[in-house]
Design an enzyme around this catalytic site. Sequence first.
Site: not given
Ligand code: ZN
Ligand code: MN
Length: 270
Positions: A35, A37, A46, A121, A123, A178, A183
């Site tokens: 994904e 970032h 992630d 992650h 989701e 996010h 992170e």
């Molecule tokens: Zn992430």
């Molecule tokens: Mn993620």
Amino acid sequence: MANRSVFAAELSWPDYHAAVKNGETAILIPLGSMEQHGHHMPMHVDVLLPTEFARRVAGQIDGLVAPAFTYGYKSQQKCGGGNHIPGTTSLDGATLVNALRDVIKEFARHGNRQFAIINGHYENSWFITEAVDLALRELRWDGIASVKVVVLSYWDFVAAETIEKLYPDGFPGWAVEHGGVLETSLMLALYPDLVQLDRAVDHPPAVFPPYDVYPVKPEWTPPSGTLSSPKQASREKGEILLKVCADGISLALKNELNTAPSATRVAAAR
Ligand code: ZN
Ligand code: MN
């Protein structure tokens, strides 16, 4: 001499078999995603973060880390920027559920009974729940009723006092973190060569209406792909987060899982 790696796949099968056959070695399964970032970080954040938490915790509880899931469920606009952004590469929910269910059942076939899913992650969350539920149900049908699974996301171990320390100007909430301070700080502490902080885009936290629209409206996501600014990230904040999350996860797994030191394994991080 037995290989001491905490990564299950780095062991030979006899060493692995000796460690897991009595079901007392915890198997930690990291789940991530591919994904975007933002402009300043790679797309496997992630994956890297839960894998590192799993590695640290496995060293403390004499567990083994399974190969990580490197793809996850579709990025959602209000917590991951959205699945429309180039690079983000996701699985359908049913694919993720079936793959994780299969993997849990395979590890159970080897003798494993104690599991922890270390999610990185957001989701993935409900699909993990579904996979665990289906795996446990099918294992019960096979007469195996002693499997226990702890499901967690590492950021849930960041308590209020740490949040105050890390976000002196106010906490935007995990949903818009996010690619933000959390992170980015963790990545600066662990993989500074993969972070280009000079390319980070400073912007206010994304604001969304209280509903979703499909297909997504790309203009809702900040052009950078991050949902809040990573500018206040630092290696020091990353070190704090590493410690509180690893300690918290370790304590939770010690409390919830029945693990005993294996004769053939020595508690040691690689
Ligand atoms: Zn992430
Ligand atoms: Mn993620």
